[in-house]
Design an enzyme around this catalytic site. Structure first.
Site, PDB file in Angstrom:
ATOM      1  N   SER A 111      44.408  38.960  55.337  1.00 52.30           N
ATOM      2  CA  SER A 111      45.420  39.949  54.952  1.00 52.30           C
ATOM      3  C   SER A 111      46.292  40.377  56.124  1.00 52.30           C
ATOM      4  O   SER A 111      45.822  40.501  57.263  1.00 52.30           O
ATOM      5  CB  SER A 111      44.698  41.186  54.400  1.00 52.30           C
ATOM      6  OG  SER A 111      45.572  42.285  54.358  1.00 52.30           O
ATOM      7  N   GLU A 166      47.021  43.264  56.596  1.00 48.06           N
ATOM      8  CA  GLU A 166      46.426  44.518  57.100  1.00 48.06           C
ATOM      9  C   GLU A 166      45.744  44.297  58.450  1.00 48.06           C
ATOM     10  O   GLU A 166      45.517  45.246  59.187  1.00 48.06           O
ATOM     11  CB  GLU A 166      45.390  45.054  56.104  1.00 48.06           C
ATOM     12  CG  GLU A 166      45.945  45.968  55.042  1.00 48.06           C
ATOM     13  CD  GLU A 166      46.342  47.344  55.570  1.00 48.06           C
ATOM     14  OE1 GLU A 166      45.518  48.004  56.207  1.00 48.06           O
ATOM     15  OE2 GLU A 166      47.488  47.745  55.345  1.00 48.06           O
ATOM     16  N   TYR A 222      38.900  48.432  55.968  1.00 42.78           N
ATOM     17  CA  TYR A 222      39.263  47.217  55.224  1.00 42.78           C
ATOM     18  C   TYR A 222      39.865  46.178  56.168  1.00 42.78           C
ATOM     19  O   TYR A 222      39.461  45.003  56.161  1.00 42.78           O
ATOM     20  CB  TYR A 222      40.267  47.569  54.122  1.00 42.78           C
ATOM     21  CG  TYR A 222      40.929  46.365  53.479  1.00 42.78           C
ATOM     22  CD1 TYR A 222      40.292  45.626  52.488  1.00 42.78           C
ATOM     23  CD2 TYR A 222      42.212  45.959  53.870  1.00 42.78           C
ATOM     24  CE1 TYR A 222      40.904  44.516  51.907  1.00 42.78           C
ATOM     25  CE2 TYR A 222      42.826  44.849  53.297  1.00 42.78           C
ATOM     26  CZ  TYR A 222      42.161  44.136  52.315  1.00 42.78           C
ATOM     27  OH  TYR A 222      42.775  43.035  51.750  1.00 42.78           O
TER      28      TYR A 222
HETATM   29  P1  NAP Z   1      41.739  42.755  43.311  1.00 38.96           P
HETATM   30  O1  NAP Z   1      42.647  42.690  42.124  1.00 38.96           O
HETATM   31  O2  NAP Z   1      41.317  44.086  43.829  1.00 38.96           O
HETATM   32  O3  NAP Z   1      40.430  41.897  42.965  1.00 38.96           O
HETATM   33  C1  NAP Z   1      39.276  41.978  43.757  1.00 38.96           C
HETATM   34  C2  NAP Z   1      38.207  41.111  43.137  1.00 38.96           C
HETATM   35  O4  NAP Z   1      37.022  41.184  43.958  1.00 38.96           O
HETATM   36  C3  NAP Z   1      37.785  41.520  41.720  1.00 38.96           C
HETATM   37  O5  NAP Z   1      37.696  40.365  40.920  1.00 38.96           O
HETATM   38  C4  NAP Z   1      36.400  42.116  41.936  1.00 38.96           C
HETATM   39  O6  NAP Z   1      35.538  41.925  40.850  1.00 38.96           O
HETATM   40  C5  NAP Z   1      35.912  41.258  43.097  1.00 38.96           C
HETATM   41  N1  NAP Z   1      34.741  41.838  43.763  1.00 38.96           N
HETATM   42  C6  NAP Z   1      34.592  43.107  44.222  1.00 38.96           C
HETATM   43  N2  NAP Z   1      33.346  43.281  44.713  1.00 38.96           N
HETATM   44  C7  NAP Z   1      32.695  42.092  44.561  1.00 38.96           C
HETATM   45  C8  NAP Z   1      31.384  41.641  44.849  1.00 38.96           C
HETATM   46  N3  NAP Z   1      30.469  42.445  45.404  1.00 38.96           N
HETATM   47  N4  NAP Z   1      31.051  40.359  44.553  1.00 38.96           N
HETATM   48  C9  NAP Z   1      31.960  39.539  43.970  1.00 38.96           C
HETATM   49  N5  NAP Z   1      33.227  39.909  43.655  1.00 38.96           N
HETATM   50  C10 NAP Z   1      33.580  41.173  43.949  1.00 38.96           C
HETATM   51  O7  NAP Z   1      42.395  41.962  44.540  1.00 38.96           O
HETATM   52  P2  NAP Z   1      43.638  40.936  44.561  1.00 38.96           P
HETATM   53  O8  NAP Z   1      44.897  41.733  44.721  1.00 38.96           O
HETATM   54  O9  NAP Z   1      43.491  39.968  43.471  1.00 38.96           O
HETATM   55  O10 NAP Z   1      43.401  40.234  45.974  1.00 38.96           O
HETATM   56  C11 NAP Z   1      42.569  39.085  46.080  1.00 38.96           C
HETATM   57  C12 NAP Z   1      42.090  38.949  47.524  1.00 38.96           C
HETATM   58  O11 NAP Z   1      43.196  38.841  48.397  1.00 38.96           O
HETATM   59  C13 NAP Z   1      41.283  40.149  48.044  1.00 38.96           C
HETATM   60  O12 NAP Z   1      40.311  39.632  48.926  1.00 38.96           O
HETATM   61  C14 NAP Z   1      42.302  40.966  48.809  1.00 38.96           C
HETATM   62  O13 NAP Z   1      41.655  41.735  49.811  1.00 38.96           O
HETATM   63  C15 NAP Z   1      43.156  39.866  49.392  1.00 38.96           C
HETATM   64  N6  NAP Z   1      44.543  40.216  49.664  1.00 38.96           N
HETATM   65  C16 NAP Z   1      45.311  40.751  48.669  1.00 38.96           C
HETATM   66  C17 NAP Z   1      46.651  41.026  48.927  1.00 38.96           C
HETATM   67  C18 NAP Z   1      47.533  41.603  47.852  1.00 38.96           C
HETATM   68  O14 NAP Z   1      48.621  42.100  48.214  1.00 38.96           O
HETATM   69  N7  NAP Z   1      47.158  41.532  46.578  1.00 38.96           N
HETATM   70  C19 NAP Z   1      47.202  40.738  50.199  1.00 38.96           C
HETATM   71  C20 NAP Z   1      46.374  40.183  51.169  1.00 38.96           C
HETATM   72  C21 NAP Z   1      45.056  39.903  50.899  1.00 38.96           C
HETATM   73  P3  NAP Z   1      35.085  43.106  39.802  1.00 38.96           P
HETATM   74  O15 NAP Z   1      35.991  42.953  38.637  1.00 38.96           O
HETATM   75  O16 NAP Z   1      33.679  42.751  39.504  1.00 38.96           O
HETATM   76  O17 NAP Z   1      35.257  44.407  40.515  1.00 38.96           O
HETATM   77  N1  GDD Z   2      48.270  53.202  46.883  1.00 33.92           N
HETATM   78  C1  GDD Z   2      49.205  54.104  47.206  1.00 33.92           C
HETATM   79  N2  GDD Z   2      49.350  55.220  46.445  1.00 33.92           N
HETATM   80  N3  GDD Z   2      49.973  53.868  48.293  1.00 33.92           N
HETATM   81  C2  GDD Z   2      50.928  54.765  48.592  1.00 33.92           C
HETATM   82  C3  GDD Z   2      51.137  55.921  47.841  1.00 33.92           C
HETATM   83  C4  GDD Z   2      50.292  56.161  46.719  1.00 33.92           C
HETATM   84  O1  GDD Z   2      50.419  57.173  46.016  1.00 33.92           O
HETATM   85  N4  GDD Z   2      52.170  56.609  48.387  1.00 33.92           N
HETATM   86  C5  GDD Z   2      52.578  55.911  49.447  1.00 33.92           C
HETATM   87  N5  GDD Z   2      51.835  54.792  49.587  1.00 33.92           N
HETATM   88  C6  GDD Z   2      51.957  53.804  50.674  1.00 33.92           C
HETATM   89  C7  GDD Z   2      50.642  53.562  51.429  1.00 33.92           C
HETATM   90  O2  GDD Z   2      50.428  54.630  52.375  1.00 33.92           O
HETATM   91  C8  GDD Z   2      50.939  52.223  52.078  1.00 33.92           C
HETATM   92  O3  GDD Z   2      51.634  52.396  53.281  1.00 33.92           O
HETATM   93  C9  GDD Z   2      51.864  51.529  51.065  1.00 33.92           C
HETATM   94  O4  GDD Z   2      52.275  52.545  50.133  1.00 33.92           O
HETATM   95  C10 GDD Z   2      51.214  50.385  50.309  1.00 33.92           C
HETATM   96  O5  GDD Z   2      49.982  50.830  49.751  1.00 33.92           O
HETATM   97  P1  GDD Z   2      49.130  49.917  48.707  1.00 33.92           P
HETATM   98  O6  GDD Z   2      49.991  49.504  47.589  1.00 33.92           O
HETATM   99  O7  GDD Z   2      47.895  50.692  48.395  1.00 33.92           O
HETATM  100  O8  GDD Z   2      48.828  48.585  49.523  1.00 33.92           O
HETATM  101  P2  GDD Z   2      48.333  48.334  51.028  1.00 33.92           P
HETATM  102  O9  GDD Z   2      49.512  47.846  51.812  1.00 33.92           O
HETATM  103  O10 GDD Z   2      47.563  49.461  51.563  1.00 33.92           O
HETATM  104  O11 GDD Z   2      47.294  47.139  50.831  1.00 33.92           O
HETATM  105  C11 GDD Z   2      47.589  46.041  49.957  1.00 33.92           C
HETATM  106  O12 GDD Z   2      48.172  44.988  50.695  1.00 33.92           O
HETATM  107  C12 GDD Z   2      47.334  44.433  51.716  1.00 33.92           C
HETATM  108  C13 GDD Z   2      48.158  43.339  52.429  1.00 33.92           C
HETATM  109  O13 GDD Z   2      49.024  43.923  53.347  1.00 33.92           O
HETATM  110  C14 GDD Z   2      46.255  45.620  49.311  1.00 33.92           C
HETATM  111  O14 GDD Z   2      46.509  44.649  48.322  1.00 33.92           O
HETATM  112  C15 GDD Z   2      45.310  45.006  50.345  1.00 33.92           C
HETATM  113  O15 GDD Z   2      44.163  44.467  49.689  1.00 33.92           O
HETATM  114  C16 GDD Z   2      46.084  43.872  51.069  1.00 33.92           C
HETATM  115  O16 GDD Z   2      45.267  43.252  52.032  1.00 33.92           O
END
Ligand code: NAP
Ligand code: GDD
Length: 340
Positions: free
Chosen positions: A134, A136, A158
């Site tokens: 990520s 992050e 995280y």
């Molecule tokens: P998500 O919607 O939050 O999905 C997370 C998944 O992890 C769910 O299927 C959840 O299953 C599973 N999980 C949680 N705890 C587990 C455990 N103990 N054993 C097995 N599975 C478990 O996340 P996403 O947005 O699809 O992201 C997919 C991956 O990419 C994550 O690793 C996230 O950190 C990473 N990532 C996401 C973004 C983004 O912007 N979306 C960016 C960078 C990296 P349950 O349904 O059982 O809870």
């Molecule tokens: N969730 C949330 N809720 N975020 C808020 C809010 C609120 O009410 N108001 C402002 N924000 C700001 C957060 O402080 C952050 O800076 C930004 O919106 C994005 O927040 P999220 O959408 O929660 O995503 P994230 O950037 O913290 O993390 C996501 O992206 C990562 C990759 O950069 C997640 O998907 C992570 O799993 C992923 O790794």
């Protein structure tokens, strides 16, 4: 014979898009699902009836070995994680176990099942491994835009757990010659995004206000900037990374940054509303340590994988608002966590 893929995190946003993409490519797709009566598994089955389910948990080493033995995958995509950043301060140890140690357990399951030992194994017949790293990990960024060589300075438990998984994936590649790669993905969103993340919180909030179901939307830091893309594009990059000739890590993003304020403006405008009448800022939603900005330099992925994003920020926001307007108009309750 169809290639076989095992996806952890199958019930999440990316798991669903990746499964769809791999099924279209002719793969046999297996999803690892946890829990005794996990309601998200039946939701996933409705959308993805061709995905086969194997039980397992990233907290349980034996279950991962059994899953790999049963599925005999060609490719493993490790998407499972505690992925919501604020939760990682509340449950830091669980985040370390699932998001960090879960990577070790998955790599060990592959290593044990494929009989890989020190000194490496031959490339043929290897299980290829994708780790969901990520942006992050960059946290308090040392340069902008961020590349594969930018130093990490994670700002949350995280981000720290993801950095562990990232380095471990590199280490298994170097120690055992495994085809193990990390995609350093920047924020990617969709109508299937969890309602806790800011894009979906905003699109749902706008839809509720437009339909007269709410009068305000409470948000935290409006000045944070992110590089937001469409999840459907990003899962294609995951697949491409595992088809490359050599295992390497890649940054995946659009290269464009927008603030939360700009997100809010665009989302309310998409519904014909003036955001300043409805948005309330709330200090309790600010984070103990914020990541102020993230912006990808995806040149390597473009040059080596031919990967390009296809959905612009404005198109993404409009897609999410329209989808939530439809969902709520149809009487669905997003609290039941149903995908549109
Ligand atoms: P998500 O919607 O939050 O999905 C997370 C998944 O992890 C769910 O299927 C959840 O299953 C599973 N999980 C949680 N705890 C587990 C455990 N103990 N054993 C097995 N599975 C478990 O996340 P996403 O947005 O699809 O992201 C997919 C991956 O990419 C994550 O690793 C996230 O950190 C990473 N990532 C996401 C973004 C983004 O912007 N979306 C960016 C960078 C990296 P349950 O349904 O059982 O809870
Ligand atoms: N969730 C949330 N809720 N975020 C808020 C809010 C609120 O009410 N108001 C402002 N924000 C700001 C957060 O402080 C952050 O800076 C930004 O919106 C994005 O927040 P999220 O959408 O929660 O995503 P994230 O950037 O913290 O993390 C996501 O992206 C990562 C990759 O950069 C997640 O998907 C992570 O799993 C992923 O790794």
């Amino acid at each position: 014979m169809a290639r076989r893929a095992l996806i952890t995190g199958i019930t999440g946003q990316d798991g669903s898009y990746l499964a769809e993409h791999l099924l279209e490519q002719g793969y046999e797709v297996w999803g690892l699902a946890r829990g005794q009566a996990n309601p998200r598994v039946s939701r996933m089955r409705k959308l993805l009836s061709d995905v086969q389910v194997v039980r397992g948990d990233l907290l349980d080493q034996g279950s991962l070995i059994s899953a790999v033995e049963r599925v005999q995958p060609d490719e493993v995509y490790n998407l499972g994680a505690i992925s919501f950043v604020p939760m990682s301060w509340e449950q830091a140890e669980l985040t370390a176990e699932v998001t960090g140690m879960g990577v070790l357990r998955m790599l060990e399951a592959i290593r044990v099942c494929s009989g890989v030992s020190r000194g490496g194994s031959s490339a043929s017949g290897q299980i290829r491994f994708y780790q969901a790293s990520s942006s992050e990990m960059f946290g308090q960024v040392s340069e902008t835009p961020q590349t594969e060589r930018t130093a990490f300075h994670p700002r949350s438990p995280y981000g720290v757990a993801k950095a562990y998984g990232h380095f471990l994936t590199q280490n298994y590649r170097e120690s055992y010659g495994m085809f193990a790669v990390s995609g350093i993905l920047f924020n990617h969103e969709s109508p299937r995004r969890g309602a806790e993340f800011v894009t979906r919180k905003v699109s749902l909030g706008v839809a509720r206000i437009k339909l007269g179901l709410a009068t305000e939307l409470r948000l935290g830091n409006l000045e944070a900037r992110r590089d937001w893309g469409f999840a459907g594009d990003y899962v294609k990059a995951m697949h491409l990374m595992l088809q490359a000739a050599n295992p390497e890590d890649y940054v995946i993003g659009t290269g464009r940054m927008k603030s939360v304020r700009e997100l809010v403006e665009a989302a309310f405008a998409a519904a014909g509303l003036d955001w300043e009448r409805y948005v309330v800022t709330d200090q309790t939603l600010h984070r103990p340590a914020e990541v102020d900005l993230l912006c990808a330099d995806p040149k390597k992925a473009r040059a080596q994988l031919g990967w390009e994003p296809s959905v612009s920020f404005d198109e993404l926001v409009a897609m999410m608002v329209e989808s939530d307007l439809r969902l709520l108009s149809d009487g669905a309750d997003p609290d039941d966590d149903s995908w549109p």
